[in-house]
Design a protein around this motif. Structure first.
Motif, mmCIF file in Angstrom:
data_model
loop_
_atom_site.group_PDB
_atom_site.id
_atom_site.type_symbol
_atom_site.label_atom_id
_atom_site.label_comp_id
_atom_site.label_asym_id
_atom_site.label_seq_id
_atom_site.Cartn_x
_atom_site.Cartn_y
_atom_site.Cartn_z
ATOM 1 N N LEU A 251 0.824 -1.210 0.000
ATOM 2 C CA LEU A 251 0.000 0.000 0.000
ATOM 3 C C LEU A 251 0.856 1.256 0.000
ATOM 4 O O LEU A 251 1.921 1.293 0.594
ATOM 5 C CB LEU A 251 -0.904 0.009 1.235
ATOM 6 N N VAL A 252 0.308 2.280 -0.673
ATOM 7 C CA VAL A 252 0.928 3.603 -0.639
ATOM 8 C C VAL A 252 -0.183 4.591 -0.284
ATOM 9 O O VAL A 252 -1.185 4.658 -0.997
ATOM 10 C CB VAL A 252 1.529 3.967 -2.022
ATOM 11 N N PRO A 253 -0.033 5.330 0.822
ATOM 12 C CA PRO A 253 -1.099 6.266 1.204
ATOM 13 C C PRO A 253 -1.431 7.228 0.077
ATOM 14 O O PRO A 253 -0.516 7.777 -0.542
ATOM 15 C CB PRO A 253 -0.485 7.028 2.388
ATOM 16 N N GLY A 254 -2.723 7.385 -0.210
ATOM 17 C CA GLY A 254 -3.136 8.338 -1.238
ATOM 18 C C GLY A 254 -3.248 7.734 -2.626
ATOM 19 O O GLY A 254 -3.638 8.406 -3.557
ATOM 20 N N SER A 255 -2.916 6.444 -2.763
ATOM 21 C CA SER A 255 -3.077 5.804 -4.069
ATOM 22 C C SER A 255 -4.041 4.631 -3.938
ATOM 23 O O SER A 255 -3.942 3.841 -3.001
ATOM 24 C CB SER A 255 -1.734 5.282 -4.581
ATOM 25 N N CYS A 256 -4.961 4.536 -4.899
ATOM 26 C CA CYS A 256 -5.875 3.388 -4.868
ATOM 27 C C CYS A 256 -5.205 2.168 -5.515
ATOM 28 O O CYS A 256 -5.830 1.132 -5.693
ATOM 29 C CB CYS A 256 -7.212 3.746 -5.518
ATOM 30 N N THR A 257 -3.973 2.302 -5.845
ATOM 31 C CA THR A 257 -3.049 1.263 -6.355
ATOM 32 C C THR A 257 -3.401 0.728 -7.748
ATOM 33 O O THR A 257 -3.301 1.456 -8.708
ATOM 34 C CB THR A 257 -2.804 0.120 -5.337
ATOM 35 N N LEU A 258 -3.909 -0.503 -7.842
ATOM 36 C CA LEU A 258 -4.019 -1.159 -9.151
ATOM 37 C C LEU A 258 -5.441 -1.660 -9.428
ATOM 38 O O LEU A 258 -6.184 -1.962 -8.495
ATOM 39 C CB LEU A 258 -3.046 -2.343 -9.198
ATOM 40 N N PRO A 259 -5.797 -1.804 -10.712
ATOM 41 C CA PRO A 259 -7.136 -2.278 -11.049
ATOM 42 C C PRO A 259 -7.395 -3.698 -10.543
ATOM 43 O O PRO A 259 -6.459 -4.491 -10.413
ATOM 44 C CB PRO A 259 -7.147 -2.281 -12.577
ATOM 45 N N ARG B 118 -0.365 7.641 -13.322
ATOM 46 C CA ARG B 118 0.220 6.398 -12.805
ATOM 47 C C ARG B 118 1.649 6.663 -12.348
ATOM 48 O O ARG B 118 2.384 7.404 -13.006
ATOM 49 C CB ARG B 118 0.202 5.322 -13.889
ATOM 50 N N ASP B 119 2.010 6.067 -11.250
ATOM 51 C CA ASP B 119 3.359 6.237 -10.734
ATOM 52 C C ASP B 119 4.349 5.701 -11.769
ATOM 53 O O ASP B 119 4.156 4.596 -12.289
ATOM 54 C CB ASP B 119 3.501 5.485 -9.411
ATOM 55 N N PRO B 120 5.414 6.474 -12.088
ATOM 56 C CA PRO B 120 6.327 6.041 -13.155
ATOM 57 C C PRO B 120 6.978 4.693 -12.864
ATOM 58 O O PRO B 120 7.365 3.989 -13.792
ATOM 59 C CB PRO B 120 7.381 7.143 -13.204
ATOM 60 N N GLU B 121 7.115 4.332 -11.591
ATOM 61 C CA GLU B 121 7.801 3.068 -11.305
ATOM 62 C C GLU B 121 6.871 1.903 -11.013
ATOM 63 O O GLU B 121 7.091 0.790 -11.470
ATOM 64 C CB GLU B 121 8.758 3.262 -10.138
ATOM 65 N N THR B 122 5.822 2.166 -10.238
ATOM 66 C CA THR B 122 4.957 1.052 -9.828
ATOM 67 C C THR B 122 3.740 0.903 -10.726
ATOM 68 O O THR B 122 3.063 -0.122 -10.706
ATOM 69 C CB THR B 122 4.442 1.275 -8.394
ATOM 70 N N GLY B 123 3.405 1.947 -11.455
ATOM 71 C CA GLY B 123 2.176 1.913 -12.256
ATOM 72 C C GLY B 123 0.931 2.141 -11.404
ATOM 73 O O GLY B 123 -0.196 2.059 -11.897
ATOM 74 N N TYR B 124 1.132 2.438 -10.138
ATOM 75 C CA TYR B 124 -0.018 2.691 -9.250
ATOM 76 C C TYR B 124 -0.797 3.924 -9.714
ATOM 77 O O TYR B 124 -0.203 4.908 -10.148
ATOM 78 C CB TYR B 124 0.472 2.948 -7.816
ATOM 79 N N PHE B 125 -2.097 3.844 -9.554
ATOM 80 C CA PHE B 125 -2.961 4.955 -9.970
ATOM 81 C C PHE B 125 -3.189 5.927 -8.810
ATOM 82 O O PHE B 125 -3.387 5.511 -7.673
ATOM 83 C CB PHE B 125 -4.344 4.436 -10.384
ATOM 84 N N THR B 126 -3.170 7.211 -9.154
ATOM 85 C CA THR B 126 -3.679 8.226 -8.224
ATOM 86 C C THR B 126 -4.755 8.983 -8.983
ATOM 87 O O THR B 126 -4.541 9.374 -10.137
ATOM 88 C CB THR B 126 -2.555 9.188 -7.785
#
Ligand code: PRX
Length: 660
Positions: free
Chosen positions: A442-450, A516-524
């Protein structure tokens, strides 16, 4: 669950504990990726298998997805089922009959527990009662009720007989209710005498009476009233029926109406950026499938869990994660009638402690207001309560800021419970992007991945996918089972609004921006890209508020914009031009108070502007278009750096800036 200090500095990940991961439905990133791959490789096969495993079909489907008439997709179209059978009878047959389905905590703290057996009986009796009034499969029934077991009974009873319910949030005013009753062509309304919130009795039935009186052409023949408070109400003989009288002598069994998978389950109105609210239409089969799967995947639901979703049944979250999803998986839910701050700001923590809640799903606005309350008075701080029953937390409705996330994580989850930040919408039926709690760092503030099976992209204005790190438009590029089927009565609006030509007509546009985070692809999620505001997690169209303000006898013109707000995420700032001259001092204050009241009455207290600024005009282009981006800057108190060369009346900016 521990933070991993070896990660690069700027991204701090929070991992599930080993024990949580091992027991989870999706027990790690490899399992998550395997599901995503399965969907990628054989999309139809993936959904077909899940639908066969999770939904009870009366008649099995042979067709999975019909794409012949996009964007009017059909899922499992030749299958037959009944959603209420899936939520109730299933639990009588699999040993859950005496398990609590609903633990109802009333405003005053009284607790009522209803088992699956009892819930089934009540639903059948009401379903038979509705049938005795002549209500049939396909008829629309508006439900205007507060949080109550009876509201869930009403929704399930409609599903049982194949009637299409449309729940209207109990905070909506008579004009809003009237509009929805009219648009849906409802033949009946189910309501209560009154609702109780924070110790106060507020009208429901009287508002139904007003709403019906406002529209002479409505089709409502019956009004069913649940007696909640016993307060006096006006009773229209022949039209009005007490729920307890209607159901008293009805049979305790009601054979479900077996419907096609595509048969509509409900209409739920949601604000649009233009015009009237849109009636999002949901199907039976696909919607139920995703309600079940997201309970399993995102909430990792277990037979021993006590699941508490604080969302009102008037919103999509209350539909999918109170009325349908948890019941279909045989969970015990807590249903709370009251408000988080009454009689004290420790109420939520008290309820978790009292009912041993293990999964707690709420909105960032509630979290932020409770942080404030606990800072102001330690007596209401979560530390005063035993929250050790919690094992998973969830957030929904708006972006959760990292500060609120961390507080939730530390003070409520005690650094032990994963937080699932779930991004989705009324139109998507269930979660779209969210962490899988036993898998996703988990990363605070990101809903992460589909979620597996959801194909989400960030694209530019032409529909081209953007590289990670570049902000753009969030789209879903494959139809999915729980998707909106159409806008009730307006196929064209569905098509043009959600499947815009500019993006090629094949991408579902969610209405949000994302990066999307450039490294993890996580969505914000970066916020709405249209004129929809998000106040306390409730979507509101700026046009809706503007047209109500403009309809006030004193108002010549109004424009509404959103402004960041510490508590409600976003708040409404209205710029108003009166027909008379510019008001000053106390006069301005009185008129502003009147206008706020007016908006409350006409739409709902949620839509009330926090700030009203008066001016002699609005900033307009030479062609007369209001320049809202300038109003947004003024509302935020920022310097105007944009190009204002197309502005016809630049002097107005100074006046509006000084209008507070
Ligand atoms: O802007 C997004 C925001 O809420 C909108 C959907 O609102 P509604 O249909 O009322 O449904 C709310 C409950 C699902 C979205 O377009 N939104 C919802 N969840 C999140 C969010 N924004 C950021 N993060 C979320 N987790």
């Amino acid at each position: 669950m521990a933070a991993n200090p070896s990660e690069k500095k700027e991204t701090h990940f929070y991992y599930p504990s080993e024990a949580f991961a091992q027991n989870a439905a999706i027990p790690g990133m490899n399992a998550y990726r395997a599901l995503c791959r399965a969907a990628e490789e054989d999309y139809k096969g993936f959904w077909a298998e899940l639908a066969r495993e999770n939904v009870l079909w009366r008649k099995p489907f042979t067709k999975v997805l019909n794409e012949t008439n996009p964007p009017f997709y059909k899922w499992f179209e030749d299958g037959e089922l009944n959603v209420s059978y899936n939520c109730l009878d299933r639990n009588l047959e699999n040993g859950n009959a005496d398990k609590d389905a609903v633990v109802f905590e009333a405003d005053d703290g009284t607790v009522t527990k209803v088992t699956y057996r009892e819930l089934h009986k009540r639903v059948c009796k009401l379903a038979n009662g509705l049938k005795s009034l002549g209500i049939q499969k396909g008829d629309r029934v508006v439900i205007y009720m507060a949080m109550s077991v009876e509201a869930i009974v009403a929704m399930q009873a409609c599903a049982r007989i194949g009637a299409i319910h449309s729940v209207v949030f109990g905070g909506f005013s008579a004009p809003s209710l009237s509009e929805r009753i009219g648009n849906a062509g409802a033949v009946a309304v189910i309501t209560a005498d009154r609702q109780i919130r924070g110790g106060r009795h507020l009208p429901l039935k009287a508002i139904v009476d007003d709403a019906l009186a406002m529209n002479e052409n409505h089709a409502v023949e019956n009004v069913v009233i649940y007696r909640r408070t016993g307060d006096k109400i006006d009773f229209v003989e022949g039209r009005d029926h007490w729920m307890h009288e209607l159901t008293q002598s009805q049979a305790e069994i009601c054979e479900p109406e077996w419907v096609n998978a595509e048969h509509p389950l409900f209409i739920l109105y949601t604000s649009g950026s233009t015009g009237n609210p849109k009636g999002a239409l949901h199907s039976s089969g696909g919607y139920l499938l995703w309600a079940i799967l997201t309970m399993r995947w995102t909430f990792d639901i277990k037979p021993t869990d006590v699941f508490w979703c604080t969302a009102d049944i008037g919103w999509i979250t209350g539909h999918t994660y109170n009325a349908y999803g948890p019941l279909a998986v045989g969970a015990t839910i807590v249903l709370f009638e009251g408000v988080p701050t009454w009689p004290h700001a420790g109420r939520f923590w008290e309820i978790i402690d009292k009912h041993k809640v293990s999964i707690f799903y709420t909105a960032p606005t509630a979290i932020r207001s409770l942080i404030k309350a606990s800072n102001e008075n330690a007596q209401f701080a979560p530390e005063q309560y035993n929250l050790s029953s919690l094992r998973l937390l969830g957030s929904v409705g708006e972006p959760i800021n990292p500060e609120a996330w961390l507080w939730f994580y530390k003070h409520i989850g005690k650094e032990r419970c994963p937080i699932v930040d779930t991004f989705w919408q009324t139109e998507t039926g269930g979660h779209v992007i969210a962490p899988m709690p036993g898998a996703t760092p988990l990363v605070p503030g990101s809903c992460t991945l589909p979620l597996p099976g959801m194909f989400v992209r960030v694209v530019d204005e032409t529909g081209q996918e953007l590289p990670w790190g570049q902000g753009g438009i969030l789209v879903i590029n494959r139809p999915w089972p729980s998707m909106i089927r159409t806008v009730w009565g307006n196929d064209e609006r569905y098509k043009t609004h959600y499947w815009p030509e500019e993006l090629g007509g094949k991408l579902y546009q969610a209405g949000d921006g994302a990066i999307r985070d450039p490294e993890t692809g996580y969505f914000t999620i970066t916020g709405r890209i249209d004129d929809v505001l998000n106040v306390s997690g409730h979507a509101l169209g700026t046009m809706e508020v503007e047209s109500v303000l403009s309809a006030h006898p004193m108002v010549a013109e109004a424009a509404v914009v959103g402004k960041p707000d510490d508590l409600t995420g976003e708040s409404i700032c209205a710029f108003v031009i009166l027909k008379n001259e510019l008001p000053k001092g106390d006069e301005a204050k009185t008129i502003a108070a009147d206008l706020r009241k007016w908006v409350s009455q006409e739409i709902s207290p949620i839509a009330r502007p926090k700030e009203i600024r008066f001016g002699e005009n609005l900033p307009k282009t030479r062609s007369g278009k209001i320049m809202r981006r300038l109003l947004r800057v003024i509302a935020r108190g920022e310097e105007i750096t944009q190009d204002i060369s197309t502005l016809e009346n630049p002097a107005i900016l100074e006046q509006l800036r000084n209008s507070l």
